[in-house]
Design an enzyme around this catalytic site. Structure first.
Site, mmCIF file in Angstrom:
data_model
loop_
_atom_site.group_PDB
_atom_site.id
_atom_site.type_symbol
_atom_site.label_atom_id
_atom_site.label_comp_id
_atom_site.label_asym_id
_atom_site.label_seq_id
_atom_site.Cartn_x
_atom_site.Cartn_y
_atom_site.Cartn_z
ATOM 1 C CB SER B 192 -0.936 -0.007 1.211
ATOM 2 O OG SER B 192 -0.205 0.155 2.396
ATOM 3 N NE ARG B 196 -1.815 5.680 0.968
ATOM 4 C CZ ARG B 196 -1.247 4.767 1.723
ATOM 5 N NH1 ARG B 196 0.056 4.786 1.910
ATOM 6 N NH2 ARG B 196 -1.962 3.828 2.290
ATOM 7 C CG ASN B 200 -1.721 10.005 -4.735
ATOM 8 O OD1 ASN B 200 -2.632 10.795 -4.907
ATOM 9 N ND2 ASN B 200 -1.774 9.023 -3.860
#
Lengths: 157, 262
Positions: B192, B196, B200
Protein backbone atom coordinates in the site's frame (compact mmCIF):
# COMPACT_ATOMS: atom_id res chain seq x y z
CA UNK A 1 4.34 -2.00 -14.29
CA UNK A 2 7.82 -2.92 -15.04
CA UNK A 3 9.56 -4.28 -11.98
CA UNK A 4 13.26 -4.91 -12.44
CA UNK A 5 16.65 -4.50 -10.82
CA UNK A 6 16.07 -0.76 -10.54
CA UNK A 7 14.21 -1.69 -7.36
CA UNK A 8 17.41 -3.01 -5.82
CA UNK A 9 19.30 0.08 -6.91
CA UNK A 10 16.69 2.31 -5.35
CA UNK A 11 16.79 0.32 -2.13
CA UNK A 12 20.55 0.86 -2.09
CA UNK A 13 20.17 4.62 -2.63
CA UNK A 14 17.55 4.64 0.10
CA UNK A 15 19.83 2.76 2.50
CA UNK A 16 22.70 5.12 1.72
CA UNK A 17 20.58 8.18 2.39
CA UNK A 18 19.16 6.75 5.61
CA UNK A 19 22.70 6.01 6.75
CA UNK A 20 23.85 9.53 5.85
CA UNK A 21 20.97 11.09 7.71
CA UNK A 22 21.40 8.83 10.70
CA UNK A 23 25.12 9.36 10.92
CA UNK A 24 25.84 12.88 9.74
CA UNK A 25 22.64 14.90 9.49
CA UNK A 26 20.36 14.18 12.41
CA UNK A 27 22.73 13.91 15.39
CA UNK A 28 24.53 17.26 14.90
CA UNK A 29 21.28 19.04 14.11
CA UNK A 30 19.58 17.47 17.09
CA UNK A 31 22.49 18.44 19.31
CA UNK A 32 22.47 22.02 18.01
CA UNK A 33 18.73 22.31 18.57
CA UNK A 34 18.87 20.82 22.04
CA UNK A 35 21.80 23.04 22.98
CA UNK A 36 19.92 26.05 21.73
CA UNK A 37 16.84 25.01 23.65
CA UNK A 38 18.94 24.69 26.78
CA UNK A 39 20.64 28.03 26.17
CA UNK A 40 17.33 29.75 25.70
CA UNK A 41 15.93 28.11 28.82
CA UNK A 42 19.02 29.13 30.78
CA UNK A 43 18.80 32.66 29.41
CA UNK A 44 15.16 32.94 30.37
CA UNK A 45 15.89 31.56 33.82
CA UNK A 46 18.75 34.03 34.23
CA UNK A 47 16.50 36.86 33.10
CA UNK A 48 13.83 35.78 35.55
CA UNK A 49 16.42 35.58 38.31
CA UNK A 50 17.76 39.02 37.41
CA UNK A 51 14.27 40.46 37.51
CA UNK A 52 13.67 38.86 40.89
CA UNK A 53 16.95 40.18 42.22
CA UNK A 54 16.11 43.63 40.94
CA UNK A 55 12.76 43.50 42.71
CA UNK A 56 14.46 42.32 45.88
CA UNK A 57 17.03 45.11 45.63
CA UNK A 58 14.28 47.68 45.11
CA UNK A 59 12.48 46.30 48.13
CA UNK A 60 15.67 46.51 50.15
CA UNK A 61 16.31 50.08 49.02
CA UNK A 62 12.79 50.98 50.07
CA UNK A 63 13.31 49.42 53.46
CA UNK A 64 16.61 51.21 53.89
CA UNK A 65 15.01 54.50 52.91
CA UNK A 66 12.19 53.93 55.35
CA UNK A 67 14.66 53.10 58.08
CA UNK A 68 16.76 56.15 57.29
CA UNK A 69 13.69 58.35 57.33
CA UNK A 70 12.71 56.97 60.70
CA UNK A 71 16.20 57.55 62.00
CA UNK A 72 16.18 61.10 60.71
CA UNK A 73 12.84 61.74 62.37
CA UNK A 74 14.18 60.33 65.60
CA UNK A 75 17.29 62.47 65.43
CA UNK A 76 15.23 65.56 64.72
CA UNK A 77 12.86 64.89 67.58
CA UNK A 78 15.77 64.21 69.90
CA UNK A 79 17.37 67.45 68.82
CA UNK A 80 14.15 69.32 69.44
CA UNK A 81 13.85 67.78 72.84
CA UNK A 82 17.46 68.57 73.62
CA UNK A 83 17.09 72.17 72.49
CA UNK A 84 14.02 72.54 74.69
CA UNK A 85 15.98 71.15 77.58
CA UNK A 86 18.85 73.52 76.88
CA UNK A 87 16.54 76.50 76.77
CA UNK A 88 14.89 75.42 79.98
CA UNK A 89 18.26 74.92 81.59
CA UNK A 90 19.47 78.30 80.43
CA UNK A 91 16.34 79.89 81.79
CA UNK A 92 16.84 78.26 85.15
CA UNK A 93 20.46 79.20 85.16
CA UNK A 94 19.63 82.81 84.36
CA UNK A 95 17.02 82.91 87.09
CA UNK A 96 19.43 81.51 89.65
CA UNK A 97 22.15 83.89 88.51
CA UNK A 98 19.78 86.81 88.68
CA UNK A 99 18.68 85.88 92.16
CA UNK A 100 22.28 85.50 93.19
CA UNK A 101 23.17 88.93 91.83
CA UNK A 102 20.14 90.46 93.50
CA UNK A 103 20.96 88.88 96.83
CA UNK A 104 24.61 89.91 96.54
CA UNK A 105 23.51 93.44 95.81
CA UNK A 106 21.15 93.35 98.76
CA UNK A 107 23.94 92.14 101.06
CA UNK A 108 26.22 94.87 99.83
CA UNK A 109 23.54 97.45 100.41
CA UNK A 110 23.05 96.16 103.92
CA UNK A 111 26.76 96.35 104.51
CA UNK A 112 26.87 99.91 103.21
CA UNK A 113 23.93 100.80 105.43
CA UNK A 114 25.66 99.25 108.42
CA UNK A 115 28.89 101.07 107.65
CA UNK A 116 27.00 104.32 107.27
CA UNK A 117 25.24 103.68 110.57
CA UNK A 118 28.57 103.00 112.23
CA UNK A 119 30.02 106.25 110.90
CA UNK A 120 26.92 108.14 111.91
CA UNK A 121 27.13 106.67 115.38
CA UNK A 122 30.74 107.78 115.74
CA UNK A 123 29.98 111.22 114.39
CA UNK A 124 26.86 111.57 116.59
CA UNK A 125 28.88 110.54 119.64
CA UNK A 126 31.55 113.08 118.90
CA UNK A 127 28.88 115.69 118.14
CA UNK A 128 27.15 114.88 121.36
CA UNK A 129 30.44 115.10 123.13
CA UNK A 130 31.19 118.41 121.58
CA UNK A 131 27.65 119.55 122.40
CA UNK A 132 28.05 118.47 125.97
CA UNK A 133 31.43 120.21 126.15
CA UNK A 134 29.85 123.42 124.97
CA UNK A 135 26.86 122.96 127.31
CA UNK A 136 29.04 122.34 130.25
CA UNK A 137 31.41 125.05 129.13
CA UNK A 138 34.14 123.38 130.72
CA UNK A 139 36.56 120.78 129.82
CA UNK A 140 35.66 117.33 130.60
CA UNK A 141 38.29 114.84 131.07
CA UNK A 142 37.87 112.58 128.11
CA UNK A 143 39.67 109.78 129.78
CA UNK A 144 37.52 110.04 132.88
CA UNK A 145 34.33 109.85 130.91
CA UNK A 146 35.39 107.37 128.39
CA UNK A 147 33.26 104.67 129.94
CA UNK A 148 30.21 106.79 129.86
CA UNK A 149 30.81 107.81 126.29
CA UNK A 150 31.25 104.23 125.20
CA UNK A 151 27.96 103.27 126.82
CA UNK A 152 26.29 106.14 125.02
CA UNK A 153 27.79 105.06 121.78
CA UNK A 154 26.47 101.54 122.11
CA UNK A 155 23.04 102.84 123.06
CA UNK A 156 23.00 104.81 119.86
CA UNK A 157 23.78 101.70 117.92
CA UNK B 1 3.60 20.98 -27.53
CA UNK B 2 5.94 18.36 -28.83
CA UNK B 3 3.51 16.70 -31.17
CA UNK B 4 5.15 18.34 -34.12
CA UNK B 5 6.43 16.23 -36.94
CA UNK B 6 5.72 12.55 -37.18
CA UNK B 7 4.69 11.96 -33.55
CA UNK B 8 1.05 11.18 -32.81
CA UNK B 9 -0.50 11.87 -29.42
CA UNK B 10 -0.25 8.20 -28.51
CA UNK B 11 3.40 8.12 -29.37
CA UNK B 12 3.99 11.32 -27.45
CA UNK B 13 2.35 9.90 -24.33
CA UNK B 14 4.07 6.55 -24.44
CA UNK B 15 7.36 8.28 -25.15
CA UNK B 16 6.87 10.23 -21.95
CA UNK B 17 6.10 7.07 -20.01
CA UNK B 18 9.17 5.25 -21.24
CA UNK B 19 12.12 4.94 -18.93
CA UNK B 20 15.67 5.28 -20.08
CA UNK B 21 16.86 1.75 -19.46
CA UNK B 22 19.72 -0.61 -20.04
CA UNK B 23 19.60 -4.39 -20.01
CA UNK B 24 16.74 -6.79 -20.64
CA UNK B 25 14.19 -8.58 -18.47
CA UNK B 26 14.58 -8.36 -14.74
CA UNK B 27 18.22 -7.42 -14.90
CA UNK B 28 17.64 -4.10 -16.50
CA UNK B 29 18.08 -0.71 -14.89
CA UNK B 30 16.04 2.46 -15.26
CA UNK B 31 18.93 4.87 -15.50
CA UNK B 32 16.73 7.98 -15.37
CA UNK B 33 15.07 6.94 -12.11
CA UNK B 34 18.34 5.92 -10.55
CA UNK B 35 20.24 9.01 -11.64
CA UNK B 36 17.56 11.62 -10.89
CA UNK B 37 16.71 10.16 -7.47
CA UNK B 38 20.36 9.63 -6.64
CA UNK B 39 21.33 13.15 -7.66
CA UNK B 40 18.46 14.69 -5.71
CA UNK B 41 19.35 12.60 -2.67
CA UNK B 42 23.05 13.37 -2.91
CA UNK B 43 22.38 17.10 -3.25
CA UNK B 44 19.82 17.16 -0.45
CA UNK B 45 21.52 14.91 2.07
CA UNK B 46 25.03 16.03 1.16
CA UNK B 47 23.90 19.63 1.62
CA UNK B 48 22.20 18.82 4.89
CA UNK B 49 25.32 16.98 6.00
CA UNK B 50 27.56 19.96 5.30
CA UNK B 51 25.08 22.21 7.01
CA UNK B 52 24.74 19.94 10.02
CA UNK B 53 28.50 19.85 10.42
CA UNK B 54 28.54 23.65 10.76
CA UNK B 55 25.31 23.76 12.77
CA UNK B 56 25.68 25.79 15.91
CA UNK B 57 23.43 26.38 18.84
CA UNK B 58 23.58 30.09 18.13
CA UNK B 59 20.97 31.99 16.17
CA UNK B 60 20.24 29.84 13.10
CA UNK B 61 20.30 31.60 9.76
CA UNK B 62 19.01 30.89 6.27
CA UNK B 63 19.48 27.29 5.23
CA UNK B 64 20.09 26.01 8.74
CA UNK B 65 16.84 27.58 9.86
CA UNK B 66 14.98 25.96 6.99
CA UNK B 67 16.48 22.52 7.54
CA UNK B 68 15.94 22.72 11.28
CA UNK B 69 12.33 23.61 10.74
CA UNK B 70 11.69 20.61 8.48
CA UNK B 71 13.67 18.30 10.70
CA UNK B 72 11.95 19.40 13.87
CA UNK B 73 8.49 19.11 12.32
CA UNK B 74 9.33 15.51 11.35
CA UNK B 75 10.83 14.88 14.77
CA UNK B 76 7.70 16.16 16.50
CA UNK B 77 5.59 13.79 14.43
CA UNK B 78 7.88 10.92 15.32
CA UNK B 79 7.78 11.81 18.99
CA UNK B 80 3.99 11.94 18.94
CA UNK B 81 3.67 8.55 17.27
CA UNK B 82 6.71 6.49 18.14
CA UNK B 83 7.18 6.17 21.89
CA UNK B 84 9.98 3.64 22.13
CA UNK B 85 13.59 4.70 22.04
CA UNK B 86 15.35 4.36 18.70
CA UNK B 87 18.12 6.24 16.92
CA UNK B 88 16.85 5.06 13.57
CA UNK B 89 13.25 6.18 13.32
CA UNK B 90 13.72 9.96 13.20
CA UNK B 91 16.51 9.84 10.60
CA UNK B 92 14.43 7.34 8.60
CA UNK B 93 11.44 9.66 8.69
CA UNK B 94 13.56 12.68 7.75
CA UNK B 95 15.11 10.78 4.84
CA UNK B 96 11.74 9.66 3.52
CA UNK B 97 10.09 13.05 3.81
CA UNK B 98 12.89 15.08 2.27
CA UNK B 99 13.74 12.62 -0.48
CA UNK B 100 10.20 11.80 -1.54
CA UNK B 101 9.26 15.46 -1.45
CA UNK B 102 12.15 16.42 -3.73
CA UNK B 103 11.48 13.56 -6.16
CA UNK B 104 7.81 14.45 -6.28
CA UNK B 105 8.74 18.08 -6.82
CA UNK B 106 10.35 17.12 -10.13
CA UNK B 107 6.75 16.85 -11.30
CA UNK B 108 6.48 20.65 -11.12
CA UNK B 109 9.06 21.10 -13.86
CA UNK B 110 7.08 21.38 -17.11
CA UNK B 111 6.82 17.94 -18.71
CA UNK B 112 8.86 18.65 -21.80
CA UNK B 113 11.74 20.72 -20.46
CA UNK B 114 14.09 18.01 -19.30
CA UNK B 115 13.17 15.36 -21.92
CA UNK B 116 13.74 17.93 -24.70
CA UNK B 117 17.07 18.96 -23.20
CA UNK B 118 18.01 15.30 -22.89
CA UNK B 119 17.01 14.42 -26.44
CA UNK B 120 19.02 17.32 -27.79
CA UNK B 121 21.93 15.83 -25.85
CA UNK B 122 21.30 12.49 -27.49
CA UNK B 123 19.38 10.75 -24.72
CA UNK B 124 16.21 9.37 -26.23
CA UNK B 125 14.03 8.69 -23.22
CA UNK B 126 13.81 10.47 -19.90
CA UNK B 127 11.19 10.10 -17.20
CA UNK B 128 11.99 12.91 -14.81
CA UNK B 129 9.77 12.09 -11.85
CA UNK B 130 11.39 9.12 -10.10
CA UNK B 131 8.34 8.49 -7.91
CA UNK B 132 6.31 7.63 -11.00
CA UNK B 133 8.48 4.55 -11.30
CA UNK B 134 7.09 1.67 -9.20
CA UNK B 135 10.62 0.32 -8.89
CA UNK B 136 11.46 3.28 -6.72
CA UNK B 137 8.36 3.22 -4.57
CA UNK B 138 8.63 -0.54 -4.07
CA UNK B 139 12.35 -0.23 -3.42
CA UNK B 140 11.62 2.16 -0.60
CA UNK B 141 8.60 0.36 0.80
CA UNK B 142 10.34 -3.03 0.79
CA UNK B 143 13.29 -1.47 2.60
CA UNK B 144 10.82 -0.06 5.12
CA UNK B 145 9.30 -3.55 5.39
CA UNK B 146 12.64 -5.10 6.30
CA UNK B 147 13.42 -2.33 8.77
CA UNK B 148 10.01 -3.01 10.29
CA UNK B 149 10.82 -6.69 10.72
CA UNK B 150 14.19 -5.81 12.24
CA UNK B 151 12.43 -3.42 14.60
CA UNK B 152 10.01 -6.19 15.60
CA UNK B 153 12.87 -8.53 16.35
CA UNK B 154 14.80 -5.87 18.25
CA UNK B 155 11.96 -4.88 20.55
CA UNK B 156 10.09 -8.19 20.91
CA UNK B 157 12.69 -10.82 20.11
CA UNK B 158 11.96 -13.91 18.02
CA UNK B 159 9.77 -15.44 20.72
CA UNK B 160 7.79 -12.28 21.31
CA UNK B 161 7.21 -11.78 17.59
CA UNK B 162 6.13 -15.38 17.07
CA UNK B 163 3.84 -15.25 20.08
CA UNK B 164 2.24 -12.07 18.84
CA UNK B 165 1.87 -13.41 15.29
CA UNK B 166 0.27 -16.62 16.54
CA UNK B 167 -2.04 -15.34 19.28
CA UNK B 168 -3.23 -11.92 18.18
CA UNK B 169 -6.08 -11.16 17.62
CA UNK B 170 -8.09 -14.39 18.23
CA UNK B 171 -6.14 -16.18 20.97
CA UNK B 172 -3.88 -19.20 20.79
CA UNK B 173 -6.44 -21.79 19.61
CA UNK B 174 -6.97 -20.04 16.31
CA UNK B 175 -3.26 -19.66 15.59
CA UNK B 176 -3.42 -20.52 11.86
CA UNK B 177 -5.94 -17.77 11.29
CA UNK B 178 -3.92 -15.36 13.40
CA UNK B 179 -0.77 -16.11 11.46
CA UNK B 180 -2.52 -15.74 8.12
CA UNK B 181 -4.00 -12.41 9.19
CA UNK B 182 -0.64 -11.21 10.37
CA UNK B 183 1.08 -12.15 7.13
CA UNK B 184 -1.57 -10.44 5.04
CA UNK B 185 -1.47 -7.38 7.28
CA UNK B 186 2.29 -7.04 7.10
CA UNK B 187 2.50 -7.70 3.37
CA UNK B 188 -0.21 -5.15 2.74
CA UNK B 189 1.90 -2.46 4.38
CA UNK B 190 4.73 -2.17 1.83
CA UNK B 191 2.36 -2.75 -1.07
CA UNK B 192 0.00 0.00 0.00
CA UNK B 193 2.88 2.36 0.75
CA UNK B 194 4.41 1.84 -2.68
CA UNK B 195 1.23 1.85 -4.72
CA UNK B 196 -0.21 4.92 -3.00
CA UNK B 197 2.81 7.05 -3.82
CA UNK B 198 3.23 5.61 -7.29
CA UNK B 199 -0.46 5.99 -8.13
CA UNK B 200 -0.70 9.57 -6.99
CA UNK B 201 2.40 10.70 -8.77
CA UNK B 202 1.76 8.72 -11.93
CA UNK B 203 -1.74 10.15 -12.19
CA UNK B 204 -0.49 13.66 -11.55
CA UNK B 205 2.19 13.32 -14.21
CA UNK B 206 -0.39 11.91 -16.59
CA UNK B 207 -2.60 14.99 -16.18
CA UNK B 208 0.33 17.23 -17.07
CA UNK B 209 1.10 15.09 -20.14
CA UNK B 210 -2.51 15.11 -21.29
CA UNK B 211 -2.70 18.89 -20.88
CA UNK B 212 0.46 19.19 -22.94
CA UNK B 213 -1.05 16.97 -25.69
CA UNK B 214 -4.20 19.04 -25.67
CA UNK B 215 -2.24 22.26 -26.03
CA UNK B 216 -0.23 20.66 -28.81
CA UNK B 217 -3.42 19.86 -30.79
CA UNK B 218 -4.07 23.48 -31.67
CA UNK B 219 -2.69 26.86 -30.75
CA UNK B 220 -6.24 27.83 -29.75
CA UNK B 221 -6.01 25.60 -26.73
CA UNK B 222 -2.71 27.00 -25.48
CA UNK B 223 -4.08 29.79 -23.19
CA UNK B 224 -6.67 27.54 -21.53
CA UNK B 225 -4.17 24.71 -21.28
CA UNK B 226 -1.59 26.98 -19.72
CA UNK B 227 -4.08 28.18 -17.11
CA UNK B 228 -5.13 24.61 -16.33
CA UNK B 229 -1.53 23.45 -16.13
CA UNK B 230 -0.74 26.26 -13.72
CA UNK B 231 -3.78 25.38 -11.63
CA UNK B 232 -2.89 21.71 -11.56
CA UNK B 233 0.72 22.59 -10.65
CA UNK B 234 -0.45 24.75 -7.74
CA UNK B 235 -2.73 21.97 -6.55
CA UNK B 236 0.09 19.53 -7.09
CA UNK B 237 2.28 21.40 -4.59
CA UNK B 238 -0.21 20.22 -1.99
CA UNK B 239 -0.25 16.65 -3.33
CA UNK B 240 3.52 16.18 -3.47
CA UNK B 241 3.91 17.46 0.07
CA UNK B 242 1.00 15.40 1.29
CA UNK B 243 2.25 12.20 -0.35
CA UNK B 244 5.73 12.68 1.08
CA UNK B 245 4.20 13.29 4.48
CA UNK B 246 1.87 10.29 4.23
CA UNK B 247 4.70 7.95 3.24
CA UNK B 248 6.77 9.24 6.18
CA UNK B 249 3.91 9.15 8.67
CA UNK B 250 2.80 5.62 7.76
CA UNK B 251 6.38 4.42 8.03
CA UNK B 252 6.60 5.88 11.52
CA UNK B 253 3.29 4.30 12.44
CA UNK B 254 4.47 0.89 11.18
CA UNK B 255 7.68 1.31 13.18
CA UNK B 256 5.76 2.14 16.32
CA UNK B 257 3.48 -0.86 15.78
CA UNK B 258 6.60 -2.98 15.43
CA UNK B 259 8.16 -1.55 18.57
CA UNK B 260 5.15 -1.75 20.84
CA UNK B 261 3.12 -4.70 22.00
CA UNK B 262 -0.41 -4.59 20.77
Amino acid sequence: MNINATLLGQALWFALFIWLTMKYVWPPLQKAMQDRQKEIADGLAAGEKGRQELAEAAEKVNQELQKTKEQAMEIISQAEKRSGELIEEAKNHAKVEGERIVSAAKAEIEQEVNRAKEQLRVQVASLALAGAEQILQKEIDANAHADMLKRLESELG
Amino acid sequence: MATAGSQTSGEYISHHLQNLHVGEGFWSLHLDTLIVSGLLGLIAFGGMMLLARKASSGIPTGAQNCVEMIVSVVNDQVKDTFHAKSDLVTPLAITIFVWVFLMNAMDLIPVDFLPLAASSAGVEYLKVVPTTDPNLTFGMSIAVFFIMIAMNLKFKGVRGLLKEALTVPFGKYLFPVNLLFRIIEDLAKPISLALRLFGNMYAGEMVFILLAVWMGASYWWVPAGAVLSLGWALFHILIITLQAFVFMMLTVVYMSMAAENH
